[in-house]
Design a protein around this motif. Structure first.
Motif, PDB file in Angstrom:
ATOM      1  N   ARG A 155     -61.091  39.343 -88.509  1.00  0.00           N
ATOM      2  CA  ARG A 155     -61.460  40.476 -87.693  1.00  0.00           C
ATOM      3  C   ARG A 155     -60.510  41.641 -87.879  1.00  0.00           C
ATOM      4  N   ALA A 156     -59.716  41.617 -88.943  1.00  0.00           N
ATOM      5  CA  ALA A 156     -58.781  42.700 -89.178  1.00  0.00           C
ATOM      6  C   ALA A 156     -59.527  44.010 -89.377  1.00  0.00           C
ATOM      7  N   THR A 157     -59.028  45.061 -88.762  1.00  0.00           N
ATOM      8  CA  THR A 157     -59.661  46.361 -88.876  1.00  0.00           C
ATOM      9  C   THR A 157     -59.170  47.061 -90.120  1.00  0.00           C
ATOM     10  N   ARG A 158     -60.084  47.538 -90.924  1.00  0.00           N
ATOM     11  CA  ARG A 158     -59.728  48.240 -92.147  1.00  0.00           C
ATOM     12  C   ARG A 158     -59.875  49.735 -91.920  1.00  0.00           C
ATOM     13  N   THR A 159     -58.789  50.445 -92.124  1.00  0.00           N
ATOM     14  CA  THR A 159     -58.822  51.887 -92.010  1.00  0.00           C
ATOM     15  C   THR A 159     -58.304  52.493 -93.290  1.00  0.00           C
ATOM     16  N   SER A 160     -58.798  53.669 -93.626  1.00  0.00           N
ATOM     17  CA  SER A 160     -58.397  54.342 -94.848  1.00  0.00           C
ATOM     18  C   SER A 160     -57.756  55.669 -94.506  1.00  0.00           C
ATOM     19  N   PRO A 161     -56.741  56.104 -95.282  1.00  0.00           N
ATOM     20  CA  PRO A 161     -56.141  57.399 -95.033  1.00  0.00           C
ATOM     21  C   PRO A 161     -57.137  58.501 -95.340  1.00  0.00           C
ATOM     22  N   PRO A 162     -56.939  59.689 -94.782  1.00  0.00           N
ATOM     23  CA  PRO A 162     -57.854  60.783 -95.037  1.00  0.00           C
ATOM     24  C   PRO A 162     -58.010  61.037 -96.532  1.00  0.00           C
ATOM     25  N   ALA A 163     -59.243  61.288 -96.974  1.00  0.00           N
ATOM     26  CA  ALA A 163     -59.496  61.524 -98.396  1.00  0.00           C
ATOM     27  C   ALA A 163     -58.801  62.785 -98.867  1.00  0.00           C
ATOM     28  N   ALA A 164     -58.798  63.820 -98.029  1.00  0.00           N
ATOM     29  CA  ALA A 164     -58.153  65.071 -98.393  1.00  0.00           C
ATOM     30  C   ALA A 164     -57.588  65.706 -97.132  1.00  0.00           C
TER      31      ALA A 164
ATOM     32  N   ALA B 158     -38.736  58.589 -93.045  1.00  0.00           N
ATOM     33  CA  ALA B 158     -37.963  57.369 -93.317  1.00  0.00           C
ATOM     34  C   ALA B 158     -38.625  56.489 -94.380  1.00  0.00           C
ATOM     35  N   GLY B 159     -39.289  57.121 -95.350  1.00  0.00           N
ATOM     36  CA  GLY B 159     -39.940  56.370 -96.418  1.00  0.00           C
ATOM     37  C   GLY B 159     -41.317  55.853 -96.072  1.00  0.00           C
ATOM     38  N   TRP B 160     -41.763  56.040 -94.839  1.00  0.00           N
ATOM     39  CA  TRP B 160     -43.072  55.588 -94.386  1.00  0.00           C
ATOM     40  C   TRP B 160     -44.052  56.749 -94.343  1.00  0.00           C
ATOM     41  N   THR B 161     -45.315  56.437 -94.598  1.00  0.00           N
ATOM     42  CA  THR B 161     -46.409  57.388 -94.422  1.00  0.00           C
ATOM     43  C   THR B 161     -47.330  56.834 -93.343  1.00  0.00           C
ATOM     44  N   ILE B 162     -47.577  57.640 -92.325  1.00  0.00           N
ATOM     45  CA  ILE B 162     -48.395  57.201 -91.198  1.00  0.00           C
ATOM     46  C   ILE B 162     -49.614  58.111 -91.094  1.00  0.00           C
ATOM     47  N   ASP B 163     -50.803  57.534 -91.242  1.00  0.00           N
ATOM     48  CA  ASP B 163     -52.052  58.272 -91.107  1.00  0.00           C
ATOM     49  C   ASP B 163     -52.683  57.980 -89.760  1.00  0.00           C
ATOM     50  N   TYR B 164     -53.339  59.001 -89.195  1.00  0.00           N
ATOM     51  CA  TYR B 164     -53.838  58.916 -87.828  1.00  0.00           C
ATOM     52  C   TYR B 164     -55.347  59.096 -87.736  1.00  0.00           C
ATOM     53  N   ARG B 165     -55.915  58.399 -86.762  1.00  0.00           N
ATOM     54  CA  ARG B 165     -57.267  58.662 -86.278  1.00  0.00           C
ATOM     55  C   ARG B 165     -57.150  58.979 -84.796  1.00  0.00           C
ATOM     56  N   TRP B 166     -57.926  59.958 -84.316  1.00  0.00           N
ATOM     57  CA  TRP B 166     -57.881  60.360 -82.917  1.00  0.00           C
ATOM     58  C   TRP B 166     -59.214  60.053 -82.258  1.00  0.00           C
ATOM     59  N   PRO B 167     -59.208  59.744 -80.965  1.00  0.00           N
ATOM     60  CA  PRO B 167     -60.454  59.369 -80.290  1.00  0.00           C
ATOM     61  C   PRO B 167     -61.492  60.486 -80.343  1.00  0.00           C
ATOM     62  N   GLU B 168     -62.732  60.078 -80.493  1.00  0.00           N
ATOM     63  CA  GLU B 168     -63.862  60.986 -80.412  1.00  0.00           C
ATOM     64  C   GLU B 168     -64.770  60.508 -79.280  1.00  0.00           C
ATOM     65  N   PRO B 169     -65.623  61.381 -78.764  1.00  0.00           N
ATOM     66  CA  PRO B 169     -66.539  60.955 -77.697  1.00  0.00           C
ATOM     67  C   PRO B 169     -67.334  59.720 -78.120  1.00  0.00           C
ATOM     68  N   GLY B 170     -67.335  58.723 -77.236  1.00  0.00           N
ATOM     69  CA  GLY B 170     -68.066  57.499 -77.537  1.00  0.00           C
ATOM     70  C   GLY B 170     -67.235  56.415 -78.185  1.00  0.00           C
ATOM     71  N   ASP B 171     -65.957  56.700 -78.503  1.00  0.00           N
ATOM     72  CA  ASP B 171     -65.103  55.689 -79.122  1.00  0.00           C
ATOM     73  C   ASP B 171     -64.766  54.560 -78.164  1.00  0.00           C
TER      74      ASP B 171
END
Length: 219
Positions: free
Chosen positions: A19-28, A170-183
């Protein structure tokens, strides 16, 4: 002893791997003008100041961790009280769990084979006991969309709404998703500061993905 600890931790995470959630960094990433960048930086500074005032918070969600060819996922509960924290990960299938807690004075790890372990640094303690690379102290900042204090300079990229879509620090890259209506992400107590719904942190072969189901802000 470390082999037993690693096996126990791997079993815990693997129980929810399907059940691991797969997320991808923004394409651009969006390109901002100099003026737009300045406005976004100013808004981010205001966000981070407000987040400092919300020093007591909690969340429940899911975590997926990978290091090289190994990986898995589990249920996550995080409670932060100023500089003191307690992070628990559990696998409902196996009913196994571990808890990592501490403050500026040190950290403790409970629940793995071999009993309680103590150390001066939470990330190092977890890495030595399990082999997993999870930047726990910095995550306390990154998980809420802020730069981590005491971890050096950071680069930020913003979306059209002015919220960060990526932080590099610190050598890390952190990509974000923000809540949208209905999430369906619950925010708990009212907070004037929007909080992320997902983050994907990576450094080399290390990956830490978090999906937040509910935030609690105790102010």
């Amino acid at each position: 002893m470390r082999v037993g600890l690693l096996a126990s931790f791997a079993l815990l995470l693997a129980a929810c791997a399907g059940r691991a959630t797969r997320t991808s960094p923004p394409a651009a990433l969006p390109a901002l003008s100099v003026a737009e960048q300045a406005v976004a930086d100013a808004r981010q500074a205001e966000r981070e100041l407000a987040l400092q005032q919300d020093s007591q918070w909690s969340l429940v969600g899911r975590i997926a961790v990978a290091s090289g060819r190994n990986g898995g996922s589990g249920r996550l509960e995080w409670a932060q009280h100023g500089g003191r924290f307690e992070v628990s990960v559990s696998a409902p299938v196996t009913r196994q769990s571990w808890t990592l807690g501490g403050d500026d004075g040190g950290a403790r790890l409970d629940g793995l084979e071999g009993g309680r372990r103590d150390g001066p640094d939470a990330a190092q303690l977890l890495r030595e006991a399990t082999g997993w690379d999870v930047p726990v102290p910095a995550l306390a900042y990154w998980i809420r969309g802020a730069r981590a204090s005491g971890f050096g300079p950071a680069r930020l990229d913003y979306g059209p709404d002015g919220r960060p879509v990526r932080i590099e620090q610190a050598g890390w890259t952190i990509d974000y998703r923000w809540p949208e209506p209905g999430d369906g992400v619950a925010t708990g107590a009212e907070s004037a500061v929007p909080l992320p719904s997902r983050i994907d942190a990576r450094r080399g072969e290390a990956r830490v993905k978090l999906v937040i189901d509910a935030w609690g802000v105790d102010g």
